[in-house]
Write a protein that holds these residues in place. Structure first.
Motif, PDB file in Angstrom:
ATOM      1  N   PRO A 152       0.799  -1.220   0.000  1.00 34.39           N
ATOM      2  CA  PRO A 152       0.000   0.000   0.000  1.00 34.39           C
ATOM      3  C   PRO A 152       0.840   1.283   0.000  1.00 34.39           C
ATOM      4  N   ALA A 153       1.979   1.254   0.657  1.00 36.19           N
ATOM      5  CA  ALA A 153       2.811   2.455   0.755  1.00 36.19           C
ATOM      6  C   ALA A 153       3.310   2.952  -0.601  1.00 36.19           C
ATOM      7  N   VAL A 154       3.438   2.060  -1.594  1.00 34.99           N
ATOM      8  CA  VAL A 154       3.960   2.490  -2.901  1.00 34.99           C
ATOM      9  C   VAL A 154       2.875   2.659  -3.960  1.00 34.99           C
ATOM     10  N   ILE A 155       1.646   2.351  -3.622  1.00 35.11           N
ATOM     11  CA  ILE A 155       0.555   2.482  -4.602  1.00 35.11           C
ATOM     12  C   ILE A 155       0.409   3.925  -5.095  1.00 35.11           C
ATOM     13  N   PRO A 156       0.429   4.939  -4.217  1.00 33.25           N
ATOM     14  CA  PRO A 156       0.343   6.301  -4.751  1.00 33.25           C
ATOM     15  C   PRO A 156       1.476   6.634  -5.730  1.00 33.25           C
ATOM     16  N   ASP A 157       2.697   6.179  -5.432  1.00 33.62           N
ATOM     17  CA  ASP A 157       3.816   6.410  -6.355  1.00 33.62           C
ATOM     18  C   ASP A 157       3.592   5.695  -7.681  1.00 33.62           C
ATOM     19  N   ALA A 158       3.058   4.483  -7.623  1.00 36.24           N
ATOM     20  CA  ALA A 158       2.785   3.719  -8.848  1.00 36.24           C
ATOM     21  C   ALA A 158       1.740   4.420  -9.707  1.00 36.24           C
ATOM     22  N   VAL A 159       0.672   4.883  -9.072  1.00 38.77           N
ATOM     23  CA  VAL A 159      -0.373   5.593  -9.817  1.00 38.77           C
ATOM     24  C   VAL A 159       0.197   6.880 -10.406  1.00 38.77           C
ATOM     25  N   GLY A 160       0.987   7.588  -9.626  1.00 41.04           N
ATOM     26  CA  GLY A 160       1.627   8.801 -10.134  1.00 41.04           C
ATOM     27  C   GLY A 160       2.514   8.528 -11.329  1.00 41.04           C
ATOM     28  N   ARG A 161       3.226   7.416 -11.289  1.00 40.68           N
ATOM     29  CA  ARG A 161       4.118   7.062 -12.414  1.00 40.68           C
ATOM     30  C   ARG A 161       3.296   6.685 -13.639  1.00 40.68           C
ATOM     31  N   LEU A 162       2.166   5.999 -13.461  1.00 44.10           N
ATOM     32  CA  LEU A 162       1.291   5.688 -14.596  1.00 44.10           C
ATOM     33  C   LEU A 162       0.811   6.977 -15.259  1.00 44.10           C
ATOM     34  N   LEU A 163       0.468   7.967 -14.466  1.00 46.50           N
ATOM     35  CA  LEU A 163       0.065   9.258 -15.022  1.00 46.50           C
ATOM     36  C   LEU A 163       1.239   9.954 -15.703  1.00 46.50           C
ATOM     37  N   ASP A 164       2.422   9.797 -15.137  1.00 51.84           N
ATOM     38  CA  ASP A 164       3.632  10.433 -15.652  1.00 51.84           C
ATOM     39  C   ASP A 164       4.008   9.956 -17.056  1.00 51.84           C
ATOM     40  N   ILE A 165       3.720   8.700 -17.375  1.00 54.05           N
ATOM     41  CA  ILE A 165       4.106   8.189 -18.698  1.00 54.05           C
ATOM     42  C   ILE A 165       3.087   8.543 -19.779  1.00 54.05           C
ATOM     43  N   LEU A 166       1.962   9.134 -19.358  1.00 57.57           N
ATOM     44  CA  LEU A 166       0.958   9.588 -20.326  1.00 57.57           C
ATOM     45  C   LEU A 166       1.358  10.929 -20.922  1.00 57.57           C
ATOM     46  N   GLU A 167       1.051  11.097 -22.206  1.00 56.13           N
ATOM     47  CA  GLU A 167       1.212  12.428 -22.791  1.00 56.13           C
ATOM     48  C   GLU A 167       0.068  13.309 -22.281  1.00 56.13           C
ATOM     49  N   PRO A 168       0.199  14.632 -22.364  1.00 60.15           N
ATOM     50  CA  PRO A 168      -0.889  15.497 -21.899  1.00 60.15           C
ATOM     51  C   PRO A 168      -2.219  15.124 -22.568  1.00 60.15           C
ATOM     52  N   GLY A 169      -3.252  14.993 -21.753  1.00 59.96           N
ATOM     53  CA  GLY A 169      -4.569  14.629 -22.264  1.00 59.96           C
ATOM     54  C   GLY A 169      -4.755  13.151 -22.522  1.00 59.96           C
ATOM     55  N   GLY A 170      -3.754  12.339 -22.160  1.00 62.74           N
ATOM     56  CA  GLY A 170      -3.835  10.897 -22.375  1.00 62.74           C
ATOM     57  C   GLY A 170      -4.829  10.227 -21.445  1.00 62.74           C
ATOM     58  N   THR A 171      -5.102   8.950 -21.718  1.00 61.98           N
ATOM     59  CA  THR A 171      -6.111   8.200 -20.971  1.00 61.98           C
ATOM     60  C   THR A 171      -5.469   7.039 -20.212  1.00 61.98           C
ATOM     61  N   LEU A 172      -5.808   6.937 -18.935  1.00 62.68           N
ATOM     62  CA  LEU A 172      -5.358   5.833 -18.085  1.00 62.68           C
ATOM     63  C   LEU A 172      -6.546   4.951 -17.759  1.00 62.68           C
ATOM     64  N   TYR A 173      -6.409   3.636 -18.042  1.00 59.26           N
ATOM     65  CA  TYR A 173      -7.366   2.625 -17.582  1.00 59.26           C
ATOM     66  C   TYR A 173      -6.659   1.868 -16.476  1.00 59.26           C
TER      67      TYR A 173
END
Length: 176
Positions: free
Chosen positions: A118-139
């Motif tokens: 659980p302690a690293v889940i926020p970092d993981a979600v943040g990294r998933l957002l980080d690899i998206l281009e602006p306006g990209g979609t995360l599932y």
């Protein structure tokens, strides 16, 4: 920063052929496919935690240029065997080492984050957002575990966490 649970990774490596066969026999995930068709836009797509490549292959067949990432060498070997014309690379949440920032129009992360502490889940979600281009979609989806963290018969960790942990990370990831 911590990486994926080692016992879970070992279970995937040790049983890669078994998991690949099982996932190949499962019903088509039409709910996932409908959402992807509706919300993903044309462009490069990452399948994070691609396993044996079933969803990565479907993405490619559906017109998305897709690459699959997984931390398990065993599962990557199965993915490459089953789908030799698709790119698969080794990388693991939460870091996603070697995956470029802003590289993807879409990111698919289906039932992966519950294997993290659980302690690293926020970092993981943040990294998933980080690899998206602006306006990209995360599932992003995960398996719910209502009774606390536990392991299955293969030794895979299924972490219990409140969905607000993910919601908070999504909110913070979109605010900066």
């Amino acid at each position: 920063m911590a990486v994926m649970d080692q016992s879970t990774l070992e279970a995937y490596d040790r049983n890669a052929a078994l998991f690949a066969a099982d996932w190949g026999l499962q019903p088509t995930p039409t709910d996932l496919q409908e959402i992807v068709r509706r919300f993903f836009r044309p462009g490069l797509t990452a399948d994070i935690g691609c396993g044996s490549g079933r969803d990565t292959a479907w993405l490619c067949q559906s017109g998305f240029s897709a690459v699959g990432y997984d931390p398990s060498e065993g599962l990557l070997a199965e993915a490459r065997r089953l789908h030799p014309n698709i790119g698969f690379q080794r990388s693991a949440l939460p870091e996603l080492e070697g995956v470029a920032r802003g590289a993807f129009a879409n990111v698919l992360c289906e039932t992966v984050i519950m294997h993290l502490a659980p302690a690293v889940i926020p970092d993981a979600v943040g990294r998933l957002l980080d690899i998206l281009e602006p306006g990209g979609t995360l599932y992003l989806s995960w398996r719910l575990n209502e009774t606390g963290s536990d392991r299955d018969e293969f030794g895979r960790l299924y972490t219990y966490f409140d969905e607000e942990l993910v919601r908070g990370a999504l909110w913070w990831g979109n605010s900066g």
